[in-house]
Design a protein around this motif. Structure first.
Motif, PDB file in Angstrom:
ATOM      1  N   THR A  31       0.837  -1.200   0.000  1.00 28.58           N
ATOM      2  CA  THR A  31       0.000   0.000   0.000  1.00 28.58           C
ATOM      3  C   THR A  31       0.873   1.251   0.000  1.00 28.58           C
ATOM      4  N   ALA A  32       0.254   2.365  -0.368  1.00 29.28           N
ATOM      5  CA  ALA A  32       1.011   3.609  -0.507  1.00 29.28           C
ATOM      6  C   ALA A  32       1.682   4.025   0.793  1.00 29.28           C
TER       7      ALA A  32
ATOM      8  N   ILE B  29       4.704   1.644   1.548  1.00 34.77           N
ATOM      9  CA  ILE B  29       5.793   1.908   0.605  1.00 34.77           C
ATOM     10  C   ILE B  29       6.495   3.216   0.944  1.00 34.77           C
TER      11      ILE B  29
ATOM     12  N   ALA C 245      -1.706  -2.491  -9.847  1.00 34.23           N
ATOM     13  CA  ALA C 245      -1.753  -1.279  -9.026  1.00 34.23           C
ATOM     14  C   ALA C 245      -0.596  -1.254  -8.027  1.00 34.23           C
ATOM     15  N   ALA C 246      -0.296  -2.411  -7.426  1.00 31.97           N
ATOM     16  CA  ALA C 246       0.825  -2.486  -6.484  1.00 31.97           C
ATOM     17  C   ALA C 246       2.138  -2.203  -7.196  1.00 31.97           C
TER      18      ALA C 246
ATOM     19  N   SER D 285       2.575  -0.443  -9.844  1.00 33.94           N
ATOM     20  CA  SER D 285       2.606   0.981 -10.181  1.00 33.94           C
ATOM     21  C   SER D 285       3.102   1.811  -8.998  1.00 33.94           C
ATOM     22  N   ARG D 286       2.646   1.472  -7.804  1.00 36.67           N
ATOM     23  CA  ARG D 286       3.094   2.203  -6.614  1.00 36.67           C
ATOM     24  C   ARG D 286       4.584   1.953  -6.343  1.00 36.67           C
TER      25      ARG D 286
ATOM     26  N   GLU E 122       6.671   3.910  -8.870  1.00 37.43           N
ATOM     27  CA  GLU E 122       6.640   5.341  -8.565  1.00 37.43           C
ATOM     28  C   GLU E 122       7.574   5.688  -7.416  1.00 37.43           C
ATOM     29  N   ALA E 123       7.734   4.747  -6.479  1.00 41.03           N
ATOM     30  CA  ALA E 123       8.635   4.982  -5.347  1.00 41.03           C
ATOM     31  C   ALA E 123      10.099   4.925  -5.762  1.00 41.03           C
TER      32      ALA E 123
END
Length: 460
Positions: free
Chosen positions: A158-159, A162, A199-200, A202-203, A206-207
């Motif tokens: 989860t955001a 992360i 989706a995971a 993608s997060r 992005e990190a």
């Protein structure tokens, strides 16, 4: 130029491998060879004389949101907040006395760290902050200054979690996808939606962690080259620095055990076929194979920053400090851990016992395996030979005063006879076909003592 090995002892004195998939060797000896010690030495004595300036820290977090059908890891599903809270409190007590034992012998310095499990990101964001604080403030590991790895899952990446890991300096995130094909995920008893996986990822992208690893499994019931290519292409689209390809194993007390015919020879054929297909796809996509399972993208931190302390695998040499129930510690003379099990009731009991353990008991090694010179030689051979860089004969001689060909003539003769081993100057290295059979080659080097202990181990 690579040549066949000049070995003259008959390979018939070691068992002929009959399956490519006997045992995954990631740390020798296996935890099933450990026994509860009668004489439980103080950690201050265990670490006396050990090198303390290049330690590895491994923290085992024994919690997951679900147990996959193939999983035989030491983990509990659905643990409530009070259990994870109490686990971290106990981990802090264990860390404090472990640090004291190390400091009684010098100044410890950690150069590597890893959070494994289980799924460390089962912990909430606040609990991950506390876990990092324990590692830094109690154990003394500078997480912002060393490479360290964390295992995660699609549901727990989860955001907020992360963000904690990125802020605290994690350099490698490994996500267990296993398959992007939902039908295959269900067949492996790992129900998940592809949209959740994407989706995971993608997060995680992005990190911008230096190394992103994606785990995939081959050999799932009904899986074909075509369906495996769906997962491979999906993984490659995220341009991860690493991809791990794991053969499916069905082990005792796991969810798949009751529904899978392990004696089916066609399963071995399927796994070998899919392994070769996946390997060739990744090599063509610009990845370098570093072991049977590990593929690293050329030109990235996964390759350029790799050395003899790569954190993508367990550090199999002395200097591993383990924290948490199920974690192993490695010194020159002793490998030690806590109790271990797979069955749900036993896992819960062991975690409860760990939480209730008096602090004084953490000052002593409990479950352990005593290493001797023979076992150290075997551990070194396994740690080097099963990697793509191979076993350097002179390095072995400098450590042990002998040649691996003299210490393990029958094993090396058999592997060479099967076309799985080549000699390139002073290097013993698995051939491409040898790499495919690595899980059969590794157990050839197990000692009689380890084999006997593993055979007598009671599954629970």
């Amino acid at each position: 130029m690579a040549t066949s090995l000049p070995l003259h002892i008959s390979p018939r004195s070691v068992p002929e491998p009959t399956t490519p998939y006997k045992q995954y060797v990631y740390a020798y000896p296996h935890q099933k060879a450990y026994r509860l010690g009668v004489d439980r030495p103080l950690l201050t004595d265990v670490w006396a004389g050990e090198r303390l300036d290049r330690l590895s820290l491994y923290v085992h977090v024994p919690f997951c949101e679900m147990r996959c059908g193939f999983c035989n890891l030491f983990t509990r599903t659905g643990a409530p907040e009070e259990v994870t809270r109490d686990f971290l409190s106990t981990l802090e007590r264990q860390a404090a006395v472990t640090r004291e034992a190390l400091e009684a012998n010098g100044t410890p310095r950690f150069t590597l760290a890893a959070f494994g499990g289980g799924t460390p990101t089962y912990l909430t964001a606040d609990e991950l902050v506390r876990l990092c604080d324990i590692c830094e403030n109690v154990m003394g590991a500078d997480l912002e200054a060393v490479p360290w790895s964390v295992e995660t899952s699609p549901a727990t990446a989860t955001a907020d979690r992360i963000a904690v890991l990125a802020e605290r300096g994690a350099t490698r995130l490994s996500i267990g996808v296993q398959s992007f094909v939902e039908e295959e995920a269900r067949a492996a008893i790992r129900p998940q939606k592809r949209a959740e996986v994407e989706a995971a990822l993608s997060r995680l992208k992005e990190a911008a962690f230096p190394i992103l690893n994606i785990d995939l499994i081959y050999g799932i019931d009904g899986q074909t080259e075509q369906s495996f290519k769906v997962s491979l292409d999906a993984a490659l689209s995220w341009e991860p620095e690493e991809i791990y390809l794991y053969p499916l194993y069905v082990r005792p007390l796991t969810g798949l055990m009751a529904r899978h015919d392990k004696a089916d020879e066609s399963w071995d054929e399927q796994r070998l076929r899919l392994y070769r297909f996946g390997r060739d796809q990744l090599l063509a996509a610009g990845y370098r194979q570093t072991s049977m399972r590990v593929f690293s993208r050329i030109g990235t931190a996964a390759v350029e920053g790799a050395d003899d302390s790569n954190i993508s695998e367990y550090n199999q040499q002395a200097g591993m400090v383990g924290l948490g129930v199920g974690a192993r510690s490695f010194t020159t003379d002793l490998h030690y851990t806590t109790d271990y099990a797979v069955a749900v009731p036993e896992v819960r009991r062991i975690i409860d016992d760990y939480i209730a353990t008096p602090t004084e008991e953490f000052r002593r090694a409990q479950w352990s395996f005593r290493m001797d010179d023979d076992e150290r030689r075997r551990m070194f051979v396994l740690g080097m030979l099963l990697e793509a860089d191979g076993l350097r004969v002179e390095r072995y001689r400098s450590l042990f005063g002998s040649l691996p060909q003299d210490d393990f003539p029958a094993q090396l003769a058999l592997v060479a006879e099967r076309g799985w081993l080549e000699q390139d100057g002073g290097l013993l290295r698995l051939t491409p076909e040898g790499m495919a059979w690595a899980d059969a080659i590794g157990p050839l080097f197990f000692s009689p003592r380890v084999n006997e202990a593993m055979t007598s181990y009671q599954e629970r």
